[in-house]
Motif scaffolding. Structure first.
Motif, mmCIF file in Angstrom:
data_model
loop_
_atom_site.group_PDB
_atom_site.id
_atom_site.type_symbol
_atom_site.label_atom_id
_atom_site.label_comp_id
_atom_site.label_asym_id
_atom_site.label_seq_id
_atom_site.Cartn_x
_atom_site.Cartn_y
_atom_site.Cartn_z
ATOM 1 N N LEU A 1 -2.523 44.475 -29.926
ATOM 2 C CA LEU A 1 -2.397 45.904 -29.636
ATOM 3 C C LEU A 1 -3.549 46.740 -30.200
ATOM 4 C CD1 LEU A 1 1.389 46.836 -30.009
ATOM 5 C CD2 LEU A 1 -0.033 46.994 -27.965
ATOM 6 N N GLN A 2 -4.317 46.185 -31.125
ATOM 7 C CA GLN A 2 -5.384 46.973 -31.745
ATOM 8 C C GLN A 2 -6.396 47.525 -30.747
ATOM 9 O OE1 GLN A 2 -7.224 45.008 -35.090
ATOM 10 N NE2 GLN A 2 -5.333 44.987 -36.286
ATOM 11 N N PRO A 3 -6.879 46.741 -29.774
ATOM 12 C CA PRO A 3 -7.821 47.321 -28.804
ATOM 13 C C PRO A 3 -7.227 48.478 -28.015
ATOM 14 C CG PRO A 3 -7.875 44.922 -28.706
ATOM 15 C CD PRO A 3 -6.704 45.285 -29.571
ATOM 16 N N VAL A 4 -5.927 48.440 -27.772
ATOM 17 C CA VAL A 4 -5.270 49.544 -27.063
ATOM 18 C C VAL A 4 -5.324 50.811 -27.916
ATOM 19 C CG1 VAL A 4 -3.164 50.268 -25.886
ATOM 20 C CG2 VAL A 4 -3.737 47.840 -26.011
ATOM 21 N N MET A 5 -5.055 50.670 -29.199
ATOM 22 C CA MET A 5 -5.099 51.819 -30.109
ATOM 23 C C MET A 5 -6.509 52.384 -30.192
ATOM 24 S SD MET A 5 -1.979 51.968 -31.001
ATOM 25 C CE MET A 5 -0.501 51.001 -31.339
ATOM 26 N N HIS A 6 -7.506 51.513 -30.295
ATOM 27 C CA HIS A 6 -8.888 51.971 -30.398
ATOM 28 C C HIS A 6 -9.323 52.680 -29.117
ATOM 29 C CE1 HIS A 6 -9.624 48.563 -33.558
ATOM 30 N NE2 HIS A 6 -9.000 49.607 -34.065
ATOM 31 N N LEU A 7 -8.936 52.133 -27.976
ATOM 32 C CA LEU A 7 -9.301 52.757 -26.709
ATOM 33 C C LEU A 7 -8.625 54.106 -26.573
ATOM 34 C CD1 LEU A 7 -9.338 53.349 -23.562
ATOM 35 C CD2 LEU A 7 -11.075 51.749 -24.332
ATOM 36 N N TYR A 8 -7.369 54.185 -26.966
ATOM 37 C CA TYR A 8 -6.645 55.457 -26.899
ATOM 38 C C TYR A 8 -7.320 56.520 -27.758
ATOM 39 C CZ TYR A 8 -2.953 58.900 -27.402
ATOM 40 O OH TYR A 8 -2.249 60.077 -27.414
ATOM 41 N N ARG A 9 -7.752 56.125 -28.935
ATOM 42 C CA ARG A 9 -8.414 57.076 -29.837
ATOM 43 C C ARG A 9 -9.693 57.624 -29.214
ATOM 44 N NH1 ARG A 9 -9.731 54.328 -35.144
ATOM 45 N NH2 ARG A 9 -11.419 53.431 -33.911
ATOM 46 N N THR B 1 -6.811 47.802 -20.667
ATOM 47 C CA THR B 1 -6.626 47.241 -22.006
ATOM 48 C C THR B 1 -5.146 47.084 -22.328
ATOM 49 O OG1 THR B 1 -8.678 48.337 -22.691
ATOM 50 C CG2 THR B 1 -7.249 47.522 -24.434
ATOM 51 N N ALA B 2 -4.334 48.061 -21.928
ATOM 52 C CA ALA B 2 -2.889 47.977 -22.156
ATOM 53 C C ALA B 2 -2.283 46.831 -21.356
ATOM 54 C CB ALA B 2 -2.221 49.299 -21.784
ATOM 55 N N SER B 3 -2.733 46.673 -20.114
ATOM 56 C CA SER B 3 -2.241 45.573 -19.291
ATOM 57 C C SER B 3 -2.599 44.227 -19.915
ATOM 58 C CB SER B 3 -2.834 45.666 -17.879
ATOM 59 O OG SER B 3 -2.458 44.560 -17.093
ATOM 60 N N ASP B 4 -3.831 44.099 -20.399
ATOM 61 C CA ASP B 4 -4.256 42.853 -21.051
ATOM 62 C C ASP B 4 -3.394 42.552 -22.278
ATOM 63 O OD1 ASP B 4 -6.223 42.488 -19.178
ATOM 64 O OD2 ASP B 4 -7.875 43.140 -20.471
ATOM 65 N N ALA B 5 -3.155 43.584 -23.088
ATOM 66 C CA ALA B 5 -2.350 43.379 -24.303
ATOM 67 C C ALA B 5 -0.935 42.945 -23.948
ATOM 68 C CB ALA B 5 -2.324 44.661 -25.132
ATOM 69 N N GLY B 6 -0.364 43.577 -22.920
ATOM 70 C CA GLY B 6 0.976 43.196 -22.491
ATOM 71 C C GLY B 6 1.034 41.739 -22.068
ATOM 72 N N GLN B 7 0.050 41.297 -21.300
ATOM 73 C CA GLN B 7 0.027 39.904 -20.850
ATOM 74 C C GLN B 7 -0.161 38.936 -22.014
ATOM 75 O OE1 GLN B 7 -2.195 39.037 -17.100
ATOM 76 N NE2 GLN B 7 -2.796 41.183 -17.238
ATOM 77 N N ILE B 8 -1.031 39.307 -22.944
ATOM 78 C CA ILE B 8 -1.301 38.426 -24.093
ATOM 79 C C ILE B 8 -0.041 38.249 -24.936
ATOM 80 C CG2 ILE B 8 -2.538 38.272 -26.286
ATOM 81 C CD1 ILE B 8 -4.923 39.618 -24.824
ATOM 82 N N ILE B 9 0.623 39.353 -25.273
ATOM 83 C CA ILE B 9 1.816 39.253 -26.118
ATOM 84 C C ILE B 9 2.933 38.537 -25.368
ATOM 85 C CG2 ILE B 9 3.521 40.547 -27.455
ATOM 86 C CD1 ILE B 9 1.443 42.743 -27.809
ATOM 87 N N ASN B 10 3.028 38.747 -24.059
ATOM 88 C CA ASN B 10 4.032 38.049 -23.275
ATOM 89 C C ASN B 10 3.810 36.540 -23.339
ATOM 90 O OD1 ASN B 10 5.168 36.989 -20.429
ATOM 91 N ND2 ASN B 10 6.261 38.853 -21.045
ATOM 92 N N THR B 11 2.548 36.128 -23.249
ATOM 93 C CA THR B 11 2.222 34.703 -23.377
ATOM 94 C C THR B 11 2.621 34.178 -24.754
ATOM 95 O OG1 THR B 11 0.378 34.868 -21.813
ATOM 96 C CG2 THR B 11 0.334 33.017 -23.353
ATOM 97 N N LEU B 12 2.390 34.973 -25.784
ATOM 98 C CA LEU B 12 2.734 34.552 -27.145
ATOM 99 C C LEU B 12 4.247 34.370 -27.314
ATOM 100 C CD1 LEU B 12 0.345 36.964 -29.087
ATOM 101 C CD2 LEU B 12 0.083 34.483 -28.872
ATOM 102 N N THR B 13 5.033 35.234 -26.688
ATOM 103 C CA THR B 13 6.494 35.116 -26.833
ATOM 104 C C THR B 13 7.018 33.819 -26.231
ATOM 105 O OG1 THR B 13 6.982 36.285 -24.743
ATOM 106 C CG2 THR B 13 6.763 37.631 -26.745
ATOM 107 N N ALA B 14 6.276 33.249 -25.293
ATOM 108 C CA ALA B 14 6.712 32.006 -24.644
ATOM 109 C C ALA B 14 6.190 30.757 -25.344
ATOM 110 C CB ALA B 14 6.258 32.010 -23.183
ATOM 111 N N ASP B 15 5.469 30.936 -26.443
ATOM 112 C CA ASP B 15 4.886 29.797 -27.168
ATOM 113 C C ASP B 15 5.817 29.389 -28.304
ATOM 114 O OD1 ASP B 15 3.433 27.944 -28.558
ATOM 115 O OD2 ASP B 15 1.662 29.211 -28.866
ATOM 116 N N PRO B 16 6.558 28.285 -28.143
ATOM 117 C CA PRO B 16 7.516 27.882 -29.183
ATOM 118 C C PRO B 16 6.855 27.378 -30.458
ATOM 119 C CG PRO B 16 7.379 26.191 -27.502
ATOM 120 C CD PRO B 16 6.536 27.337 -27.022
#
Length: 324
Positions: free
Chosen positions: A288-296, A258-273
């Motif tokens: 990041l919300q799914p990462v927080m929920h999974l961690y909990r 889940t953390a890896s997925d979130a990292g990839q998703i946000i990285n894609t967003l940073t490249a979207d002008p």
């Protein structure tokens, strides 16, 4: 005036310095907004450091020569140019943190190396997003959707065995099902057949019906298991494992994915002008919300429904079973 479409970020930095050369009265206000490391160009970082250390002197002579008025459409717009520099800096910072998170999670998963570095990278990304939101001052509306991860997340080599052993343990000892299902969800399994069997176990226990390999196989048919994909042999493995330990391992693996997925998703967003900075920050928080929920769920006690704090401090804690 011809603007360089291929490098507006650099042009914005140049325009800002030219504006501050003409309007040094803007320096104190902009010094509260920008830091030297917000500039992508190393020379600009040094110029800005000099400028903010001597706010009444304007730019240095060699700087004034290199930053002509032609580079500044309107000196009165210096605050707007500063916001452009900040927006570009936020994107670079988030891109750096997300790249580290996605890479770290994949490495730890592939080598079954635990989650120490993935937790640290998640913690740093969370702090970076909070810091950026504070500095920018606002976020956009909640997005309706997010892009998909660019590559599938990696699971440890023991993933399939862990899933199968947990199912066998719960079939033999169904008294553990309530505590396990409070923490471990079907989507934490990577094998669709295992997901189906896990749902079937939960259904049987919820209805108070007997649980053994035959009743589980029968129930699994109602959940869509093709007969040729499921035999009793799949769920009759004898095991003496503690199901909670197996569940912890599956939750740990799910956290990395889940953390890896979130990292990839946000990285894609940073490249979207096309995304404004506010939209980027809102989308990053949602990713990041799914990462927080999974961690909990991972860190929740085995035998209670207590929910733990999921902020940055909690993410930095040492996971159960690892040395501090």
């Amino acid at each position: 005036m011809n603007l360089p479409n291929d490098d507006l970020e650099l042009y914005a930095e140049q325009a800002l310095f030219a504006a501050l050369h003409t309007r040094p009265d803007h320096v104190p206000g902009i010094a509260k907004l920008l830091r030297p490391d917000d500039f992508a160009d190393a020379t600009h970082r040094e110029h800005y450091r000099h400028l903010t250390n001597q706010p009444t002197s304007g730019t240095a002579p060699h700087q004034a020569q290199s930053l002509s008025a032609e580079r500044c459409p309107n000196p009165d717009h210096a605050p707007a140019y500063a916001r452009m520099v900040l927006a570009a800096s936020i994107r670079r910072d988030l891109a750096r943190h997300t790249t580290r998170l996605a890479t770290t999670a994949r490495v730890e998963a592939a080598g079954n190396l635990g989650t120490t570095n993935t937790l640290a990278a998640t913690h740093e990304l969370t702090k970076a997003l909070q810091r950026a939101t504070h500095r920018w001052g606002t976020t956009g509306p909640r997005p309706n959707h997010l892009p998909a991860p660019t590559t599938p997340a990696v699971s440890p080599p023991t993933q399939q065995d862990d899933e199968a052993q947990l199912l066998a343990s719960l079939t033999s000892h169904p008294q553990h099902i309530p505590a396990i299902t409070r923490r471990l969800h079907p989507e934490d399994f990577t094998n669709p057949r295992h997901q189906l069997l896990y749902r079937s176990l939960a259904t049987l226990h919820h209805r108070g019906e007997p649980i053994d390999p035959l009743t589980l196989a029968w129930e699994a048919r109602h959940h869509g298991a093709p007969a040729h994909h499921l035999t009793i042999d799949h769920i009759t493995t004898l095991t003496t494992d503690d199901p909670h330990q197996r569940a912890d391992r599956l939750l740990e693996a799910a956290f990395r994915r889940t953390a890896s997925d979130a990292g990839q998703i946000i990285n894609t967003l940073t490249a979207d002008p096309t995304l404004t900075t506010g939209d980027l920050l809102a989308s990053g928080g949602l990713a990041l919300q799914p990462v927080m929920h999974l961690y909990r769920r991972w860190r929740a006690p085995h035998h209670t429904t207590e929910q733990l704090h999921t902020g940055p401090t909690a993410l930095a804690r040492t996971p159960r079973g690892q040395a501090a």
